[in-house]
Write a protein that holds these residues in place. Structure first.
Motif, PDB file in Angstrom:
ATOM      1  N   LEU A   1       0.850  -1.190   0.000  1.00  0.00           N
ATOM      2  CA  LEU A   1       0.000   0.000   0.000  1.00  0.00           C
ATOM      3  C   LEU A   1       0.884   1.238   0.000  1.00  0.00           C
ATOM      4  N   SER A   2       0.427   2.314  -0.649  1.00  0.00           N
ATOM      5  CA  SER A   2       1.209   3.557  -0.672  1.00  0.00           C
ATOM      6  C   SER A   2       0.617   4.611   0.260  1.00  0.00           C
ATOM      7  N   HIS A   3      -0.688   4.895   0.129  1.00  0.00           N
ATOM      8  CA  HIS A   3      -1.341   5.880   0.993  1.00  0.00           C
ATOM      9  C   HIS A   3      -2.581   5.246   1.630  1.00  0.00           C
TER      10      HIS A   3
ATOM     11  N   ILE B   1      -3.660  13.729  -1.669  1.00  0.00           N
ATOM     12  CA  ILE B   1      -3.215  12.370  -2.008  1.00  0.00           C
ATOM     13  C   ILE B   1      -4.343  11.593  -2.688  1.00  0.00           C
ATOM     14  N   VAL B   2      -3.970  10.500  -3.336  1.00  0.00           N
ATOM     15  CA  VAL B   2      -4.953   9.536  -3.832  1.00  0.00           C
ATOM     16  C   VAL B   2      -4.770   8.277  -2.992  1.00  0.00           C
ATOM     17  N   PRO B   3      -5.672   8.021  -2.045  1.00  0.00           N
ATOM     18  CA  PRO B   3      -5.478   6.875  -1.148  1.00  0.00           C
ATOM     19  C   PRO B   3      -5.685   5.548  -1.877  1.00  0.00           C
ATOM     20  N   CYS B   4      -4.921   4.539  -1.474  1.00  0.00           N
ATOM     21  CA  CYS B   4      -5.131   3.206  -2.033  1.00  0.00           C
ATOM     22  C   CYS B   4      -5.993   2.378  -1.084  1.00  0.00           C
ATOM     23  N   LEU B   5      -6.304   2.930   0.086  1.00  0.00           N
ATOM     24  CA  LEU B   5      -7.226   2.304   1.031  1.00  0.00           C
ATOM     25  C   LEU B   5      -7.800   3.381   1.942  1.00  0.00           C
ATOM     26  N   ILE B   6      -9.115   3.335   2.160  1.00  0.00           N
ATOM     27  CA  ILE B   6      -9.768   4.226   3.118  1.00  0.00           C
ATOM     28  C   ILE B   6     -10.368   3.374   4.221  1.00  0.00           C
ATOM     29  N   MET B   7     -10.042   3.699   5.457  1.00  0.00           N
ATOM     30  CA  MET B   7     -10.634   3.038   6.617  1.00  0.00           C
ATOM     31  C   MET B   7     -11.528   4.071   7.303  1.00  0.00           C
ATOM     32  N   LEU B   8     -12.822   3.800   7.321  1.00  0.00           N
ATOM     33  CA  LEU B   8     -13.832   4.807   7.636  1.00  0.00           C
ATOM     34  C   LEU B   8     -14.709   4.374   8.801  1.00  0.00           C
ATOM     35  N   ASP B   9     -14.881   5.257   9.768  1.00  0.00           N
ATOM     36  CA  ASP B   9     -15.774   4.999  10.903  1.00  0.00           C
ATOM     37  C   ASP B   9     -17.203   5.349  10.505  1.00  0.00           C
ATOM     38  N   ILE B  10     -18.180   4.728  11.159  1.00  0.00           N
ATOM     39  CA  ILE B  10     -19.584   5.061  10.898  1.00  0.00           C
ATOM     40  C   ILE B  10     -19.971   6.340  11.618  1.00  0.00           C
ATOM     41  N   LYS B  11     -19.568   6.434  12.881  1.00  0.00           N
ATOM     42  CA  LYS B  11     -20.041   7.545  13.710  1.00  0.00           C
ATOM     43  C   LYS B  11     -19.063   8.703  13.645  1.00  0.00           C
ATOM     44  N   LEU B  12     -19.311   9.605  12.682  1.00  0.00           N
ATOM     45  CA  LEU B  12     -18.521  10.819  12.569  1.00  0.00           C
ATOM     46  C   LEU B  12     -19.338  11.980  13.122  1.00  0.00           C
ATOM     47  N   GLN B  13     -18.651  13.047  13.499  1.00  0.00           N
ATOM     48  CA  GLN B  13     -19.341  14.202  14.072  1.00  0.00           C
ATOM     49  C   GLN B  13     -20.307  14.798  13.038  1.00  0.00           C
ATOM     50  N   ASN B  14     -21.580  14.839  13.402  1.00  0.00           N
ATOM     51  CA  ASN B  14     -22.643  15.420  12.555  1.00  0.00           C
ATOM     52  C   ASN B  14     -22.833  14.701  11.221  1.00  0.00           C
ATOM     53  N   LEU B  15     -22.324  13.457  11.109  1.00  0.00           N
ATOM     54  CA  LEU B  15     -22.424  12.772   9.828  1.00  0.00           C
ATOM     55  C   LEU B  15     -22.348  11.265  10.036  1.00  0.00           C
TER      56      LEU B  15
ATOM     57  N   GLU C   1     -22.813   7.272   4.767  1.00  0.00           N
ATOM     58  CA  GLU C   1     -23.193   8.188   3.689  1.00  0.00           C
ATOM     59  C   GLU C   1     -21.962   8.756   2.977  1.00  0.00           C
ATOM     60  N   CYS C   2     -20.797   8.639   3.620  1.00  0.00           N
ATOM     61  CA  CYS C   2     -19.564   9.145   2.998  1.00  0.00           C
ATOM     62  C   CYS C   2     -19.053   8.206   1.910  1.00  0.00           C
ATOM     63  N   ILE C   3     -19.492   6.945   1.948  1.00  0.00           N
ATOM     64  CA  ILE C   3     -18.946   5.967   1.000  1.00  0.00           C
ATOM     65  C   ILE C   3     -19.165   6.430  -0.437  1.00  0.00           C
ATOM     66  N   ALA C   4     -20.398   6.831  -0.757  1.00  0.00           N
ATOM     67  CA  ALA C   4     -20.701   7.263  -2.125  1.00  0.00           C
ATOM     68  C   ALA C   4     -19.896   8.503  -2.506  1.00  0.00           C
ATOM     69  N   ILE C   5     -19.689   9.406  -1.537  1.00  0.00           N
ATOM     70  CA  ILE C   5     -18.924  10.627  -1.815  1.00  0.00           C
ATOM     71  C   ILE C   5     -17.471  10.284  -2.131  1.00  0.00           C
ATOM     72  N   PHE C   6     -16.873   9.413  -1.302  1.00  0.00           N
ATOM     73  CA  PHE C   6     -15.493   9.006  -1.559  1.00  0.00           C
ATOM     74  C   PHE C   6     -15.371   8.279  -2.896  1.00  0.00           C
ATOM     75  N   LYS C   7     -16.384   7.499  -3.246  1.00  0.00           N
ATOM     76  CA  LYS C   7     -16.354   6.757  -4.515  1.00  0.00           C
ATOM     77  C   LYS C   7     -16.359   7.706  -5.712  1.00  0.00           C
ATOM     78  N   ARG C   8     -16.944   8.885  -5.542  1.00  0.00           N
ATOM     79  CA  ARG C   8     -16.950   9.860  -6.633  1.00  0.00           C
ATOM     80  C   ARG C   8     -15.584  10.526  -6.780  1.00  0.00           C
ATOM     81  N   TYR C   9     -14.877  10.661  -5.659  1.00  0.00           N
ATOM     82  CA  TYR C   9     -13.547  11.264  -5.706  1.00  0.00           C
ATOM     83  C   TYR C   9     -12.495  10.244  -6.136  1.00  0.00           C
ATOM     84  N   TRP C  10     -12.552   9.069  -5.522  1.00  0.00           N
ATOM     85  CA  TRP C  10     -11.544   8.031  -5.739  1.00  0.00           C
ATOM     86  C   TRP C  10     -12.277   6.724  -6.071  1.00  0.00           C
ATOM     87  N   SER C  11     -12.666   6.589  -7.338  1.00  0.00           N
ATOM     88  CA  SER C  11     -13.600   5.527  -7.731  1.00  0.00           C
ATOM     89  C   SER C  11     -13.072   4.122  -7.521  1.00  0.00           C
ATOM     90  N   SER C  12     -11.757   3.921  -7.612  1.00  0.00           N
ATOM     91  CA  SER C  12     -11.227   2.559  -7.499  1.00  0.00           C
ATOM     92  C   SER C  12     -10.623   2.261  -6.129  1.00  0.00           C
TER      93      SER C  12
END
Length: 197
Positions: free
Chosen positions: A4-6, A47-61, A65-76
């Motif tokens: 992995l790079s980023h 950066i262009v991440p090669c892996l995103i590790m994402l929590d469900i419980k974010l402040q005010n979010l 719901e972030c999954i689709a947003i990240f997929k638009r930025y970094w589709s693969s």
């Protein structure tokens, strides 16, 4: 071991984030580990991440719901949900929304690393070809998102903590990249291409 790079950690619990970062730095010594405590911080990274590790419980979010947003930025880029909200329904919903797997925060460090390696290896074998999309930067996506809400440059600048001149430059870049001549046309083309909701 998976190469992995980023790696991007998106979690608003600094203590857990630091702990996970230490584990990942040991397991993936060649990777750069980046922390973001909000969606805005994540999207501001260059950066262009090669892996995103994402929590469900974010402040005010809700992180799901972030999954689709990240997929638009970094589709693969594969996304792994790491959460203390480890009910089966959340795990299923995470995968339905596009995460490659769900890992409970209660898991041991060894189990978390094993899950990362297992799912990344299978994902890398099945990564589809990238869909050709206009190459906007994360900041340009943010400007585009606010632009399509009808906000003027001054208001966009306030929301993103940018000067009006900087916003104007981003807007001009967006128009050029989308090959359009107006803000309204940019919003229309972006929606048609699936770049914004």
């Amino acid at each position: 071991m998976t190469t992995l790079s980023h790696i991007l950690l998106v979690d608003d619990h600094p203590l857990f984030c630091k702990g996970l970062r230490l584990v990942l730095e040991i397991e993936f010594p060649c990777a750069s580990i980046h922390e973001a405590h909000s969606l805005e911080e994540a999207l501001a990274l260059t950066i262009v991440p090669c892996l995103i590790m994402l929590d469900i419980k974010l402040q005010n979010l809700n992180g799901l719901e972030c999954i689709a947003i990240f997929k638009r930025y970094w589709s693969s880029t594969p996304i792994i949900i790491v959460s203390a909200l480890d009910e089966l329904a959340n795990a299923q919903l995470a995968q339905d929304k596009g995460a490659i797997t769900f890992i409970s925060k209660a898991e041991s460090a060894d189990n978390i690393i094993s899950a990362i390696n297992k799912h990344l290896i299978s994902t890398q074998q099945h990564i589809p070809p990238l869909i050709q999309q206009p190459r906007l930067t994360p900041r340009q996506y943010q400007v585009l998102h606010l632009l399509q809400q009808g906000l003027p440059n001054k208001s966009i600048g306030r929301k993103l903590n940018l000067s009006e001149n900087t916003v104007r430059a981003h807007v001009q870049a967006v128009l050029l990249i989308l090959q359009v001549s107006s803000r309204s046309e940019a919003a229309f083309v972006a929606r048609r291409k699936g770049l914004i909701f």
